[in-house]
Design an enzyme around this catalytic site. Sequence first.
Site, PDB file in Angstrom:
ATOM      1  CE  LYS A   1       2.059 -17.090   9.618  1.00  0.00           C
ATOM      2  NZ  LYS A   1       3.150 -16.112   9.365  1.00  0.00           N
TER       3      LYS A   1
ATOM      4  NE  ARG B   1      -2.102  -2.012   3.403  1.00  0.00           N
ATOM      5  CZ  ARG B   1      -2.685  -2.503   4.498  1.00  0.00           C
ATOM      6  NH1 ARG B   1      -3.994  -2.343   4.665  1.00  0.00           N
ATOM      7  NH2 ARG B   1      -1.989  -3.127   5.423  1.00  0.00           N
TER       8      ARG B   1
ATOM      9  N   PRO C   1       3.874 -15.471  17.595  1.00  0.00           N
ATOM     10  CG  PRO C   1       3.692 -13.294  16.852  1.00  0.00           C
ATOM     11  CD  PRO C   1       4.073 -14.666  16.391  1.00  0.00           C
TER      12      PRO C   1
ATOM     13  CE1 TYR D   1      -1.824 -17.562   9.094  1.00  0.00           C
ATOM     14  CE2 TYR D   1      -2.544 -18.619  11.129  1.00  0.00           C
ATOM     15  CZ  TYR D   1      -1.812 -17.639  10.477  1.00  0.00           C
ATOM     16  OH  TYR D   1      -1.055 -16.749  11.200  1.00  0.00           O
TER      17      TYR D   1
ATOM     18  CG  LEU E   1      -5.556 -15.121  20.059  1.00  0.00           C
ATOM     19  CD1 LEU E   1      -6.503 -15.487  21.191  1.00  0.00           C
ATOM     20  CD2 LEU E   1      -6.326 -14.925  18.759  1.00  0.00           C
TER      21      LEU E   1
ATOM     22  CG  ASP F   1       1.819  -9.127  -3.644  1.00  0.00           C
ATOM     23  OD1 ASP F   1       2.268  -9.940  -2.822  1.00  0.00           O
ATOM     24  OD2 ASP F   1       0.623  -9.121  -4.002  1.00  0.00           O
TER      25      ASP F   1
END
Length: 250
Positions: free
Chosen positions: A155, A35, A181, A151, A183, A58
């Site tokens: 990971k 962005r 990490p 997902y 949450l 990207d």
Amino acid sequence: MGKTILITGATSGIGRATAELFADDGAHLILCGRRQERLNELKEILGSKTMVLTLNFDVRNREAVSTAISSLPEDFSNIDILINNAGNAHGLDSIDKGSLDDWDAMLDINVKGLLYVSKAIIPQMVAKKTGHIINIGSTAGKEVYPKGNVYCASKHAVDAINKGMRIDLNEHGIRVGAINPGLVETEFSKVRFKGDEDRAKGIYERFQALKPEDIADIIRFVVTRPYHVNIADLVVMPTAQASSTIVKKN
């Protein structure tokens, strides 16, 4: 600090918090993201504190990654620390109902994107016989939870890549470590739930989730250890979280 640090996914969440913290330390920053308007904003804010270069690409685009890294100006070409932070979750569906587009996005960003960026930077670290790579993983790379399937797989791949990097780069004196990490309250759930803000907010209700600044502080601790110290694999969760499926809520 006197180091040059490249951060992927720098426009929000953990990446942005990390950039802000290292700017306070005077590190030279290469901030990467998709962005452009957010990159411009970051450069304007942090540029008064330190040298900042932004790269708009990207991580899924192999050619764009290679072009961006190979075109770094001399002042930023000597990268001391790579923080592979870019990553996303897309959807939360059982394996039989999952979206192929979501699967592609997660594997392309979380796994292949990390590899593309690392491949572009590792050779210069090997040549110097020094460097530090931090891979941002997840507790989803340590366990699997319902509807986490692909997902979690992405990971788990980051976990394996982190270990493989550390083994392969050991002879070159390069430090490699992962921070995983639990949450953390970021845009993560908003992306996962396709912009459904109410559903995303519900994930973090009635307990104190980690903040991006908490992870940034840990990253700073890890990279500022004496060079003979390598924190190879670190898992961090909010006190309320015991696992991916056990969270004490008020």
